[in-house]
Design an enzyme around this catalytic site. Structure first.
Site, PDB file in Angstrom:
ATOM      1  N   GLY A 272      -8.482   3.313  10.439  1.00 30.18           N
ATOM      2  CA  GLY A 272      -9.020   2.035   9.996  1.00 30.18           C
ATOM      3  C   GLY A 272      -8.959   1.761   8.506  1.00 30.18           C
ATOM      4  O   GLY A 272      -9.588   0.820   8.024  1.00 30.18           O
ATOM      5  N   THR A 273      -8.183   2.552   7.758  1.00 34.01           N
ATOM      6  CA  THR A 273      -8.139   2.327   6.304  1.00 34.01           C
ATOM      7  C   THR A 273      -7.559   0.957   5.950  1.00 34.01           C
ATOM      8  O   THR A 273      -8.038   0.296   5.041  1.00 34.01           O
ATOM      9  CB  THR A 273      -7.322   3.417   5.583  1.00 34.01           C
ATOM     10  OG1 THR A 273      -6.076   3.591   6.267  1.00 34.01           O
ATOM     11  CG2 THR A 273      -8.056   4.734   5.542  1.00 34.01           C
ATOM     12  N   GLY A 274      -6.522   0.521   6.670  1.00 26.43           N
ATOM     13  CA  GLY A 274      -5.915  -0.776   6.373  1.00 26.43           C
ATOM     14  C   GLY A 274      -6.867  -1.929   6.640  1.00 26.43           C
ATOM     15  O   GLY A 274      -6.987  -2.854   5.828  1.00 26.43           O
ATOM     16  N   CYS A 275      -7.559  -1.872   7.785  1.00 24.49           N
ATOM     17  CA  CYS A 275      -8.551  -2.902   8.123  1.00 24.49           C
ATOM     18  C   CYS A 275      -9.632  -2.958   7.046  1.00 24.49           C
ATOM     19  O   CYS A 275     -10.051  -4.028   6.599  1.00 24.49           O
ATOM     20  CB  CYS A 275      -9.225  -2.585   9.456  1.00 24.49           C
ATOM     21  SG  CYS A 275      -8.120  -2.299  10.845  1.00 24.49           S
TER      22      CYS A 275
ATOM     23  N   THR B 109      -8.637   9.050   8.669  1.00 25.43           N
ATOM     24  CA  THR B 109      -8.253   7.815   7.965  1.00 25.43           C
ATOM     25  C   THR B 109      -8.108   6.629   8.920  1.00 25.43           C
ATOM     26  O   THR B 109      -7.467   5.645   8.590  1.00 25.43           O
ATOM     27  CB  THR B 109      -6.920   8.021   7.224  1.00 25.43           C
ATOM     28  OG1 THR B 109      -5.911   8.423   8.180  1.00 25.43           O
ATOM     29  CG2 THR B 109      -7.052   9.088   6.154  1.00 25.43           C
TER      30      THR B 109
ATOM     31  N   LYS C 137       0.824  -1.203   0.000  1.00 22.92           N
ATOM     32  CA  LYS C 137       0.000   0.000   0.000  1.00 22.92           C
ATOM     33  C   LYS C 137       0.861   1.258   0.000  1.00 22.92           C
ATOM     34  O   LYS C 137       1.818   1.366   0.754  1.00 22.92           O
ATOM     35  CB  LYS C 137      -0.936  -0.013   1.208  1.00 22.92           C
ATOM     36  CG  LYS C 137      -1.928  -1.172   1.172  1.00 22.92           C
ATOM     37  CD  LYS C 137      -2.780  -1.257   2.410  1.00 22.92           C
ATOM     38  CE  LYS C 137      -1.991  -1.701   3.610  1.00 22.92           C
ATOM     39  NZ  LYS C 137      -2.849  -2.041   4.762  1.00 22.92           N
TER      40      LYS C 137
END
Length: 269
Positions: A206-209, A204, A173
């Site tokens: 929690g974007t990865g989750c 932003t 990412k």
């Protein structure tokens, strides 16, 4: 209806972890189930406390899910204890789980390490080889390949090394030191860039989750990996562009931005 399981920690403020995963899965059209690895007391300003479940209880959660409603895909988020990682790897092999998406949550956006070196080693030895796709951010990729990643060429090199080491696809990412929203998908010696919209939204959390859960949802529905990533990137862009603004820190996205129907209408009183 297709089904997906998230194995991750609970976020009491609802922006990341299990709560973000379930919201994402529902909005992406699959039935969501969960196995909770830890309870956290956290909000948009940070994490105040963490309480891990026992390995025995996590094993029972996974047995309960797999023996009744078998998941079409599995997303794995933050697991900070090596004994819990052992249990997850054992159960995934026991039940021959498919479409496994591992978000290797090791380094916070701030750069702070989130799990011990021991746990990182167990992740690498036991869980990563079971993954169909890993979704590291740049700081996590740097930890995995022990090299600095500061440009697109180094992203390709790092993703290639991770893919070859663990025999799985890698979605590296963007953002962080690269400072763009473009992600790189690498597998079978080939790679594809997925351009993201740079949305000026400081919220932003929690974007990865959310991205990894969206990918798992799309794999559960039968999309190939490239299409699953493309659709998930579009979903993230929409959730950010909704410009939800909650909390005193880095707030959550609007996971349900695409759900607009009779049941979300507010009272006209």
């Amino acid at each position: 209806m297709r089904t997906a399981l998230t194995i991750a920690g609970s976020d009491s403020s609802g922006g990341a972890g299990i709560q973000a995963d379930i919201k994402t899965m529902i909005t992406n059209g699959v039935y969501a189930m969960s196995a909770i690895t830890a309870l956290t007391a956290q909000n948009t300003t940070g994490v105040q406390a963490i309480l891990n479940v026992t390995p025995e209880f996590l094993g029972q959660e996974l047995d309960s899910v797999f023996q009744d409603i078998y998941p079409d895909a599995v997303k794995i988020g933050m697991v900070s204890d090596k004994d819990l990682i052992h249990v997850i790897a054992e159960k995934l092999k026991q039940y021959k789980a498919e479409n496994i998406v591992v978000d290797p949550v090791m380094v916070a956006t701030s750069g702070a390490k989130l799990i011990s070196d021991d746990a990182v080693e167990i992740l690498k030895q036991e869980l990563f080889p079971l993954a169909d796709v890993l979704t590291p951010n740049i700081p996590e990729a740097e930890v995995l390949v022990e090299m600095s990643v500061t440009n697109a060429e180094e992203m390709i090199e790092a993703a290639g090394k991770i893919s070859e080491t663990y025999h799985c696809a890698v979605l590296c990412k963007g953002g962080h030191s690269i400072n763009d929203a473009n992600d790189l998908l690498y597998y079978d010696g080939k790679y594809w860039w997925f351009e993201g919209k740079r949305i000026d939204n400081p919220n932003t959390h929690g974007t990865g989750c959310t991205l990894s859960s969206a990918i798992a949802s799309n794999l559960a529905k039968g999309y190939d990996l490239q299409t699953a990533v493309k659709r998930s990137k579009q979903y993230i862009s929409g959730a950010l562009a909704a410009m939800l603004d909650l909390g005193k820190g880095s707030g959550p996205m609007d996971h349900g931005f695409a759900i607009r129907n009779e049941y979300v209408k507010e009272s006209e009183k």
